[in-house]
Design an enzyme around this catalytic site. Sequence first.
Site, PDB file in Angstrom:
ATOM      1  N   VAL A 197    -113.013  13.963 -10.279  1.00 29.53           N
ATOM      2  CA  VAL A 197    -111.611  14.301  -9.976  1.00 29.53           C
ATOM      3  C   VAL A 197    -110.981  14.801 -11.268  1.00 29.53           C
ATOM      4  CG1 VAL A 197    -109.396  13.400  -9.156  1.00 29.53           C
ATOM      5  CG2 VAL A 197    -111.528  12.572  -8.152  1.00 29.53           C
ATOM      6  N   HIS A 252    -111.553   6.870  -9.814  1.00 28.97           N
ATOM      7  CA  HIS A 252    -112.057   5.629  -9.215  1.00 28.97           C
ATOM      8  C   HIS A 252    -111.637   5.538  -7.741  1.00 28.97           C
ATOM      9  CE1 HIS A 252    -111.780   4.275 -13.573  1.00 28.97           C
ATOM     10  NE2 HIS A 252    -113.036   3.991 -13.271  1.00 28.97           N
ATOM     11  N   HIS A 288    -108.140   5.013 -12.136  1.00 36.13           N
ATOM     12  CA  HIS A 288    -107.384   6.258 -11.968  1.00 36.13           C
ATOM     13  C   HIS A 288    -107.872   6.920 -10.684  1.00 36.13           C
ATOM     14  CE1 HIS A 288    -111.069   8.002 -13.436  1.00 36.13           C
ATOM     15  NE2 HIS A 288    -110.969   7.335 -14.574  1.00 36.13           N
ATOM     16  N   SER A 340    -110.461  10.278 -16.797  1.00 36.13           N
ATOM     17  CA  SER A 340    -111.228   9.264 -17.514  1.00 36.13           C
ATOM     18  C   SER A 340    -110.241   8.218 -18.016  1.00 36.13           C
ATOM     19  CB  SER A 340    -111.945   9.918 -18.702  1.00 36.13           C
ATOM     20  OG  SER A 340    -112.272   8.942 -19.680  1.00 36.13           O
TER      21      SER A 340
END
Length: 293
Positions: free
Chosen positions: A189, A49, A46, A198
């Site tokens: 984020v 990452h 997401h 997450s």
Amino acid sequence: MQQARPPPRGRIVDALELIRSIPELRARRQATTRPVALVPTMGALHDGHLRLIEEAGRLSDEVWVSIFVNPAQFAPSEDLSRYPRPIEADLAACESAGVSVVFNPSPDDMYPPGAVPTQIDVPDLATEFEGAHRPGHFAGVCRVVFKLFSLCQPTFACFGLKDYQQLVVIEALVADLNLPIAIQRVPTVREPDGLAMSSRNRYLGPDARRRAVGLFKALQLARRLIADDGEADPAVVERAMLQTLEAHHIRPDYAAVRHPHSLQPIDSIDRPVVALIAGQLEGVRLLDNAEIK
Ligand code: PAF
């Protein structure tokens, strides 16, 4: 959940190199003299990452991402079998983010049947919080991270502040075992309402998703109490965070104000602290944290 079939070994996805075996990874590592910036992940990538990958790209043009759902860090009762594994989407995301190498080994490659397990333990940091709620979790994280470090030999490795306890455990591991790796801390984020990104957020139904913002609200309240109102008693802040979680029908696992490096309790808030919280919503465990100066 349906498992995506893994792409064949050694496939080159345009500029992105997909490596699935340890011998191939070692050969690729030997072939580069450039510093490697590693982003260890369990996939289901997401924007959090992507932020790690962006940071790695600032450190080196040799960005390596590992995608491995590590069985060793899941307890038997946890979500290993249903953990999302959208490998094709992950590869596409890595490719557009300019990643050089994705390492996507199988569990048998990482943990060959019959191998005698090693345990790396950081008891001072890993016993409480996630360590208490997920017995064996940090031993599994440390084992796989050490393996990834040993295989990829990165100069830099990027980890998110979202998993604060994991970050300080890995920093301690690197320092104590004298690994020549610079750990890069990367900010969390968040979704527009503040929920930390997450891979597990996708388990939340619409109602639970709405209430999940309670974690962020609890941290905002802690920040207000400490930074604006000058509240010095950790117990007062912890109680307020717990009440906020409960008001959002989040079953708290913990809400604590601690020393940011040692994670030890503090008598009085007279220096920067970290607020750590975790809770459960319809069986989904979520965690978040805030460093408060
Ligand atoms: O944070 C994660 O995604 C995992 O714990 C890690 C560091 C990739 C180890 O499996």
